[in-house]
Design an enzyme around this catalytic site. Structure first.
Site, PDB file in Angstrom:
ATOM      1  N   LYS A 107       1.009  -0.092  15.164  1.00 53.24           N
ATOM      2  CA  LYS A 107       2.530  -0.211  15.410  1.00 53.24           C
ATOM      3  C   LYS A 107       2.735  -1.551  16.307  1.00 53.24           C
ATOM      4  CE  LYS A 107       3.779   3.057  13.135  1.00 53.24           C
ATOM      5  NZ  LYS A 107       4.211   2.840  12.008  1.00 53.24           N
ATOM      6  N   TYR A 156       4.064   6.485  10.178  1.00 45.73           N
ATOM      7  CA  TYR A 156       3.276   5.450   9.611  1.00 45.73           C
ATOM      8  C   TYR A 156       4.169   4.355   8.911  1.00 45.73           C
ATOM      9  CZ  TYR A 156      -1.050   2.926   8.451  1.00 45.73           C
ATOM     10  OH  TYR A 156      -2.281   2.113   8.381  1.00 45.73           O
ATOM     11  N   HIS A 199       0.924  -1.086  -0.013  1.00 45.41           N
ATOM     12  CA  HIS A 199      -0.152  -0.012   0.079  1.00 45.41           C
ATOM     13  C   HIS A 199       0.851   1.329   0.201  1.00 45.41           C
ATOM     14  CE1 HIS A 199      -4.242  -1.650   1.375  1.00 45.41           C
ATOM     15  NE2 HIS A 199      -3.620  -2.455   0.478  1.00 45.41           N
ATOM     16  N   TYR A 244      -9.161   5.607   7.869  1.00 47.25           N
ATOM     17  CA  TYR A 244      -9.424   5.731   9.397  1.00 47.25           C
ATOM     18  C   TYR A 244     -10.479   7.127   9.345  1.00 47.25           C
ATOM     19  CZ  TYR A 244      -4.984   3.395  10.280  1.00 47.25           C
ATOM     20  OH  TYR A 244      -3.833   2.593  10.486  1.00 47.25           O
ATOM     21  N   PRO A 290      -4.167   0.760  18.761  1.00 41.92           N
ATOM     22  CA  PRO A 290      -3.900   0.013  17.289  1.00 41.92           C
ATOM     23  C   PRO A 290      -4.088   1.002  16.328  1.00 41.92           C
ATOM     24  CG  PRO A 290      -6.216  -0.365  18.149  1.00 41.92           C
ATOM     25  CD  PRO A 290      -5.344   0.141  19.370  1.00 41.92           C
TER      26      PRO A 290
HETATM   27  C1  PHB Z   1      -6.021  -4.331  10.957  1.00 44.90           C
HETATM   28  O1  PHB Z   1      -5.954  -4.538   9.768  1.00 44.90           O
HETATM   29  O2  PHB Z   1      -6.476  -5.322  11.741  1.00 44.90           O
HETATM   30  C2  PHB Z   1      -5.663  -3.094  11.273  1.00 44.90           C
HETATM   31  C3  PHB Z   1      -5.031  -2.215  10.517  1.00 44.90           C
HETATM   32  C4  PHB Z   1      -4.700  -0.920  10.829  1.00 44.90           C
HETATM   33  C5  PHB Z   1      -4.702  -0.515  11.972  1.00 44.90           C
HETATM   34  C6  PHB Z   1      -5.167  -1.451  13.012  1.00 44.90           C
HETATM   35  C7  PHB Z   1      -5.503  -2.453  12.611  1.00 44.90           C
HETATM   36  O3  PHB Z   1      -4.149   0.757  12.560  1.00 44.90           O
END
Ligand code: PHB
Ligand code: APR
Length: 393
Positions: free
Chosen positions: A300, A387, A76, A204, A296
């Site tokens: 990280k 990130y 990505h 997000y 989460p």
């Molecule tokens: C996930 O795909 O489970 C996931 C992806 C990004 C995050 C947290 C969890 O920040």
């Protein structure tokens, strides 16, 4: 009489941290024994996050466990932030020259287990009463029981890779250990569904009703989350209620592509920031979730664990080559990075969630921060470089 065993490094915990450490040490000819209170099937069944930094991918490649990751992982080059339905793309590739890989932690764990089993690694699963002893001596020991039988492992070093609820951190005396914690006033409700992701990249979203995250495991399997109350009960969340809430929070633009279906995994996880200092006591080292937890939001947790293991494996390999420089600096070097990643995870969590205690003033500040990021390449770049992953040291 207990059964006696000897090894160079006794690794407590067969999660990603412990498995990767045993793999990297084995490649350097260093002997390890790995203990876990659960078994392989249980450990592989845990659902965790799924975004790997380039440094994590490189470490897994160096460990010889990246074939499936390269075949099946999804590179990505960016992700999106959304605020009340307004979307802003963080172009990771353009801003940093790097990208991330979407590949489930569950799969990373399977790949590591396959490699360790193929190599004949000594494991003890389903163990109880694990107790690290004599940490200040040069012959530390780990006592444990398995099926009612007592065992003792004598070793040079103990690696505490036993997660947040493990025994290793608790073996450090109270007057030495300092802990720092922030518990967030909400949790994440996550589901897996066999439908294509709503968007090609992660999204997000902060909406007046709460946070939502659209992630994925593959082109046909989606991983979606919503912010929920901290003490919420999964029984309150029918699939139907989940889909309605999720669609509202994504906003009409993104939700237009949403394909819903029956969820096959649904669970609630609390959000926490936590750091334990120091990460070494005598001949015990802490790594991964045993030493720190991040919320989460920045994905990280696994990446931070892998960074610890890169530092710890290097330190131990150099020790057996006669150089203790990195073993002596491990705790401080790891913690320097840990705190920066804690800061980023806290910041992104603070930006993207609805906090029940926030006043209208704080809500406007949150909105202004999003607008600033959306309008500033410098601010977007700050997010992007965190990130994709900060340098190891
Ligand atoms: C996930 O795909 O489970 C996931 C992806 C990004 C995050 C947290 C969890 O920040
Ligand atoms: N004795 C032996 N093993 C134990 C004990 C104990 N007393 N307590 C816990 N364990 C085991 C657990 O069963 C688990 O398999 O230690 C392992 C710890 O694994 P993780 O919790 O996955 O921690 P870690 O390997 O550091 O992985 C970090 O995984 O937890 C996620 O978000 C985290 O992504 C991050 C990554």
């Amino acid at each position: 009489m207990p059964q006696l065993h000897k090894t160079q490094i006794c690794i407590i915990g067969a999660g990603p941290s412990g498995l990767l450490l045993s793999q990297l040490l084995a490649q350097a000819g260093i002997d390890t024994i790995v203990l876990d209170r659960k078994d392989r099937t249980y450990i592989e069944g845990r659902i965790r996050a799924g975004v790997l930094e380039q440094g994590t991918v490189e470490a897994l490649k160096q460990a010889g466990v990246a074939d499936r990751l390269h075949a099946q992982g999804l590179p990505h080059d960016g992700f999106e932030l959304a605020f009340d339905g307004v979307r802003h793309r963080i172009d990771l590739k353009a801003l940093t020259g790097r990208s991330v890989m979407v590949y489930g932690q569950t799969e990373v764990t399977k790949d590591l287990f396959d490699a360790r089993f193929a190599d004949g690694q000594t494991f003890f699963f389903n163990v109880d009463h694990v107790t690290p002893n004599d940490l200040k001596s040069d012959r530390p020991k780990v006592h444990f029981t398995q099926g009612g039988e007592q065992h003792v492992i004598t070793c040079d070093y103990i690696a505490g890779c036993d997660g947040f609820h493990g025994v290793s951190r608790a073996a450090i005396p109270q007057n030495v250990l300092k802990t720092f914690e922030r518990v967030y006033p909400f949790g994440w409700l996550g589901i897996l569904v066999d439908k294509p992701p709503v968007s090609h990249e992660l999204l997000y979203a902060n909406h007046a009703e709460g946070f939502a995250l659209a992630s994925m495991r593959s082109e046909t399997r989606s991983r979606y989350y919503i912010q929920c109350d901290r003490g919420d009960d999964i029984a309150n969340w029918s699939d139907r209620r989940f889909w309605e809430t999720f669609a509202t929070r994504l906003g009409p633009d993104a939700a237009a592509n949403l394909q819903t279906g029956p969820s096959f995994e649904k669970s609630i996880a609390p959000l926490r920031s936590f750091v334990a200092e120091p990460m070494r006591y005598g001949n015990l080292f802490l790594a991964g979730d045993a030493a720190h937890i991040v919320p989460p939001t920045g994905a990280k947790g696994l990446n931070l664990a892998v960074a610890d293991i890169r530092l710890l494996s290097r330190a131990l390999i150099e020790h057996y080559a006669g150089n203790d420089h990195h073993i002596d600096s491990y705790s401080q070097t790891a913690l320097n990075r840990v705190w920066k990643v804690e800061r980023f995870s806290w910041q992104l969590s603070t930006l993207m969630h609805q906090f029940p205690e926030n006043s209208p003033f704080e809500k406007r500040i949150q909105r202004a921060e999003f607008d600033y990021i959306a309008g500033s390449e410098a601010a977007s770049k700050t997010i992007a470089e965190n990130y994709v992953g900060l340098p190891l040291e």
